[in-house]
Design an enzyme around this catalytic site. Structure first.
Site, short mmCIF file in Angstrom:
data_model
loop_
_atom_site.label_atom_id
_atom_site.label_comp_id
_atom_site.label_asym_id
_atom_site.label_seq_id
_atom_site.Cartn_x
_atom_site.Cartn_y
_atom_site.Cartn_z
N ASP A 133 0.83 -1.19 0.00
CA ASP A 133 0.00 0.00 0.00
C ASP A 133 0.87 1.25 0.00
O ASP A 133 2.05 1.21 0.37
CB ASP A 133 -0.92 0.02 1.23
N TYR A 173 7.07 -8.71 8.17
CA TYR A 173 6.74 -7.31 8.33
C TYR A 173 7.08 -6.85 9.74
O TYR A 173 7.07 -7.64 10.69
CB TYR A 173 5.23 -7.07 8.14
N ASP A 195 -5.67 1.79 8.65
CA ASP A 195 -4.32 2.35 8.80
C ASP A 195 -4.41 3.87 8.93
O ASP A 195 -5.50 4.44 8.98
CB ASP A 195 -3.41 1.93 7.64
N ARG A 238 -3.05 -5.12 8.35
CA ARG A 238 -4.08 -4.18 8.84
C ARG A 238 -5.22 -4.92 9.53
O ARG A 238 -5.72 -4.49 10.57
CB ARG A 238 -4.62 -3.35 7.67
#
Length: 309
Positions: A78, A106, A120, A213
């Site tokens: 993203d 991540y 987010d 997310r």
């Protein structure tokens, strides 16, 4: 992956690099995507730098020529995320899925007490709840429920599609969109690195189709509060790691890419024939890294098959 074809409008050399040299590159490499631009924006920036180095200017993307520079990316990030973005060049664009099998890693910074519509920091706050009852011990205990194969509902603001249109686009156009059904995803490891309420940081290793997310949102709810992702960095995708493999923007050159290029297997006869559908990579194969066709919110030609954050 997202593939871009660039027609020839000149072949002047800069630093002895020509378009024909660029076209001789076949394989996979990784670059650093910074926070802000979309994955497609970054791919266009990379393409333009390479074309400028080869002295090719005024490329008209609407005209298709037989000769072209082909670039693609796998595993979309993203716009608010940063980190490893894997690029295929030449025949490597057809092999992205094959080369990206394996886990992803991540690091995420989350914020307790606030939920957003996008899950987010890019979204609007839609809920605020207390979080002073949450201890580090309670947080770590609840995290255990999110390790292994779990069911996860993808975010509404995502690149998944309904009737051929991206959910994020439909939402921005004011349409009512229903959440996609929960689906199985795999979390190989999950650890709490820092807990300084309202902020916390996580290290995550997961399989394909996983949304960080959604994990942070689910954790907030499970702790009788709410949460969203403040920062997200991909540190590993397949064999490519942030520490060892990524090229920073100043190294987006023919020489650096040539030196870091991972060769890909010889394409099959079907791939060489270029038949649409059959000639694509293994995106539609169950269990592949990109099992769900999910173009990113950004524009551009082609399709991106990786539903990553």
């Amino acid at each position: 992956k997202r593939t871009i074809s660039v027609p020839i409008h000149g072949m002047a050399t800069v630093n002895n690099v020509t378009l024909s040299k660029l076209q001789s590159l076949n394989g996979i490499f990784a670059i650093y995507k910074k926070q802000g631009p979309t994955s497609a924006d970054v791919l266009n920036m990379l393409k333009q730098k390479l074309l400028n180095e080869a002295g090719v200017a005024n490329a008209n993307h609407r005209k298709r020529k037989k000769q072209a520079l082909k670039l693609g990316h796998g595993g979309t990030l993203d716009s608010t995320a940063s980190g490893v973005l894997v690029i295929g060049i030449g025949q490597g664009t057809k092999m992205l899925t094959t080369m990206l099998t394996g886990s992803k890693k991540y690091t995420a910074v989350g914020e307790l007490g606030k939920a957003t519509d996008t899950l987010d920091s890019s979204g609007s706050v839609v809920q605020e709840k207390r979080y002073d009852h949450i201890t580090r011990e309670a947080f770590e205990e609840k995290m255990k429920e999110f390790i292994g194969e779990i069911m996860q509902v993808p975010p509404l603001y995502s690149a998944l599609k309904k009737d051929g249109k991206r959910l994020s686009v439909l939402l921005k156009q004011g349409h009512v969109v229903e959440a996609k059904p929960a689906r199985p995803v795999t979390v190989y490891s999950l650890s709490l690195q820092d807990f300084s309420p309202p902020l916390f940081s996580l290290d995550i290793e997961c399989g394909g189709g996983f949304y960080v997310r959604s994990l942070v949102d689910d954790l907030g709810k499970a702790l009788s509060s709410c949460a969203h992702v403040r920062e997200l960095t991909r540190t590993k995708q397949g064999r490519f790691t942030l520490e060892e493999h990524v090229l920073q923007e100043e190294r987006w050159t023919f020489r650096d890419i040539s030196q870091s290029l991972q060769p890909c297997p010889e394409p099959t006869a079907v791939q060489k024939n270029g038949k649409r559908g059959k000639a694509r990579d293994s995106c539609s194969q169950p269990g592949s890294e990109c099992a769900d066709p999910s173009p990113e919110r950004a524009g551009g030609a082609g399709r991106d098959c990786c539903p990553a954050d």
